[in-house]
Design an enzyme around this catalytic site. Structure first.
Site, PDB file in Angstrom:
ATOM      1  CD  GLN A   1     -33.414  -5.907 -12.783  1.00 42.66           C
ATOM      2  OE1 GLN A   1     -33.323  -5.315 -13.607  1.00 42.66           O
ATOM      3  NE2 GLN A   1     -33.947  -5.365 -11.743  1.00 42.66           N
TER       4      GLN A   1
ATOM      5  CG  HIS B   1     -37.173  -4.240 -16.279  1.00 43.13           C
ATOM      6  ND1 HIS B   1     -37.502  -2.934 -16.379  1.00 43.13           N
ATOM      7  CD2 HIS B   1     -36.066  -4.616 -15.310  1.00 43.13           C
ATOM      8  CE1 HIS B   1     -36.867  -2.512 -15.101  1.00 43.13           C
ATOM      9  NE2 HIS B   1     -36.147  -3.225 -14.682  1.00 43.13           N
TER      10      HIS B   1
ATOM     11  CG  HIS C   1       5.231  19.515 -34.187  1.00 40.64           C
ATOM     12  ND1 HIS C   1       4.570  19.768 -35.494  1.00 40.64           N
ATOM     13  CD2 HIS C   1       4.340  19.054 -33.321  1.00 40.64           C
ATOM     14  CE1 HIS C   1       3.501  19.355 -35.278  1.00 40.64           C
ATOM     15  NE2 HIS C   1       3.059  19.294 -34.048  1.00 40.64           N
TER      16      HIS C   1
ATOM     17  CG  ASP D   1     -33.836  -1.215 -10.095  1.00 38.24           C
ATOM     18  OD1 ASP D   1     -32.758  -0.751 -10.576  1.00 38.24           O
ATOM     19  OD2 ASP D   1     -34.406  -2.151 -10.353  1.00 38.24           O
TER      20      ASP D   1
ATOM     21  CD  GLU E   1     -28.732  -3.260 -15.893  1.00 39.80           C
ATOM     22  OE1 GLU E   1     -29.202  -2.178 -16.149  1.00 39.80           O
ATOM     23  OE2 GLU E   1     -29.376  -4.379 -16.487  1.00 39.80           O
ATOM     24  CG  HIS E   2     -28.910  -4.911 -11.899  1.00 33.68           C
ATOM     25  ND1 HIS E   2     -29.667  -5.231 -13.041  1.00 33.68           N
ATOM     26  CD2 HIS E   2     -28.922  -3.435 -11.480  1.00 33.68           C
ATOM     27  CE1 HIS E   2     -30.206  -3.802 -13.231  1.00 33.68           C
ATOM     28  NE2 HIS E   2     -29.735  -3.009 -12.466  1.00 33.68           N
TER      29      HIS E   2
END
Length: 433
Positions: free
Chosen positions: A264, A267, A425, A366, A332-333
């Site tokens: 990761q 990235h 109503h 992934d 996230e992971h």
């Protein structure tokens, strides 16, 4: 090359929470100049349609398009990309697509209804979106996995038409991306990108049809454009930098853990890689592995910047405390590299995806495990979920009152409506009592 010294945090230190939050902090403040530029582009595309789209595409992507029709790739071009793909890539792409599709089939929401004793029917009708748009980064970047992860759930959901946009700088297309579009059964592909592509998908032009929802990753201009068109269309999410959090009991090969952190960190410089363990000696071993393996990595400079700027090692008392910290981070992971990952997973409430056991590298998720790799970042896993089939389905409530049901419910509605001073109503309900 200078050795990396990972930031160490102690989960039992008095200042742990303060130091943890400082490490998690990510400056997502908007660049007002980009904001203004994107607003101008969106307005121009809304006003001038294809003409603006062509002008921006030629300017930013160094192309020479003259008409809107030239922006679209034919189905034959997608098939050619698939037919000429090297066999190893074709097999890998098809296998990944089949696994993502099989997983997505389990996610489909179903319509339901029930009838009350007085004959009143209540229920929920589930329908797919009419049209969805998929943004795919282009040029030198090749993200066929993103095509599969975004397109296949939409097709499984039954979306009527899936429109993909992908920039082609200098007229350069990526065969792997186009082949992925073919495998995922994307309906139409346009060679446009940036904020102008998002605007075209949101509002439509003479050539590009307007969609109901836009999904897929992109740069700061794309992310800003998605924010600004939200409401006109739905969007998947505004994603921050990639994240991985690993909980390890100290019994996994430290080289494996170091490489998982790299997966990761490579990235970009803002990606975040964190390791939690109750074993201080193991943390030392992983740090040694990091420094031994880093020189062998193609993206070593990016990994170094990520680990030194945003990475951390966290020492905890036990795995129960590790789970508590993980829930606060809401990554996230999340890798659970422990002897009994199922038991530990029972204590996890906040995570985009949970990778269980020593052999389950995050990288498998992934590409080809099956679950979606479009995941909530920046602690948004506290309240949001991975992209899935359900993101391309809508739910409509069903109400069909019998005469008896209208009589009973009408009296209740009348009391509540008059309590809100909404007489029409009340009388509407009373007419059926």
């Amino acid at each position: 090359m200078t050795a990396i010294k990972m930031l160490r945090l102690d989960g039992n230190a008095a200042d742990f929470e303060k130091r943890l939050q400082a490490r998690l902090a990510w400056d997502a403040s908007e660049d007002l100049e980009i904001h203004k530029r994107v607003l101008d582009i969106i307005g121009d595309v809304r006003n001038r349609g294809d003409r603006a789209l062509i002008d921006y595409t030629n300017r930013f992507d160094r192309t020479a398009f003259k008409s809107g029709a030239e922006l679209e790739l034919s189905s034959g071009e997608l098939k050619l990309a698939w037919d000429t793909l090297p066999s190893a890539q074709a097999i890998a792409l098809q296998t990944a697509a089949d696994r993502v599709s099989a997983y997505a089939e389990h996610q489909k929401l179903q319509s339901w209804q029930f009838t009350e004793l007085d004959g009143t029917l209540l229920g929920q009708k589930v329908t797919p979106l009419d049209r969805a748009g998929l943004y795919v980064p282009g040029g030198k970047a090749a993200y066929p996995s993103s095509v599969l992860m975004n397109a296949i759930p939409a097709k499984v959901a039954g979306v009527g038409e899936l429109v993909m946009v992908v920039p082609t700088p200098g007229g350069e297309t990526n065969p792997l991306v186009l082949a992925a579009a073919y495998v995922a059964r994307v309906d139409r592909v346009f060679t446009i990108g940036g904020a102008q592509a998002v605007a075209a998908l949101a509002y439509g032009t003479e050539t590009v049809p307007a969609v109901d929802k836009i999904v897929g990753p992109g740069n700061i201009y794309v992310a800003t454009a998605k924010k600004l068109v939200f409401g006109q269309v739905g969007i998947d999410m505004i994603a921050g930098p990639s994240e991985i959090l690993i909980i390890c009991d100290g019994q996994t090969n430290p080289d494996w853990i170091a490489m998982d952190l790299f997966s990761q960190a490579e990235h970009d410089e803002n990606a975040q890689a964190i390791l939690i363990s109750q074993d201080a000696v193991f943390l030392d071993k992983v740090e040694a592995s990091i420094n031994q393996l880093l020189p062998t990595m193609e993206r070593a400079d990016i990994i170094r910047a990520s680990l030194t700027g945003r990475g951390a090692f966290i020492k905890v008392a036990d795995l129960a405390q590790a789970a508590e910290v993980a829930n606060r981070i809401a990554p996230e992971h999340l890798e659970l590299s422990v002897e009994n990952p199922e038991a530990l997973a029972d204590n996890i409430r906040n995570a985009g995806a949970i990778f269980m056991g020593r052999y389950t590298a995050e990288a498998l998720g992934d590409y080809c495990a099956g679950p979606n790799h479009v995941l909530p970042t920046s602690s948004t896993a506290r309240y949001s979920s991975p992209l899935g089939v359900y993101d391309f389905q809508k739910r409509s409530s069903l109400i069909n009152c019998s005469a008896a049901g209208a009589h009973n419910l009408g009296k209740i509605a009348s009391v509540l409506a008059r309590g809100e001073s909404l007489t029409a109503h009340a009388r509407s309900a009373e007419f059926r009592v």
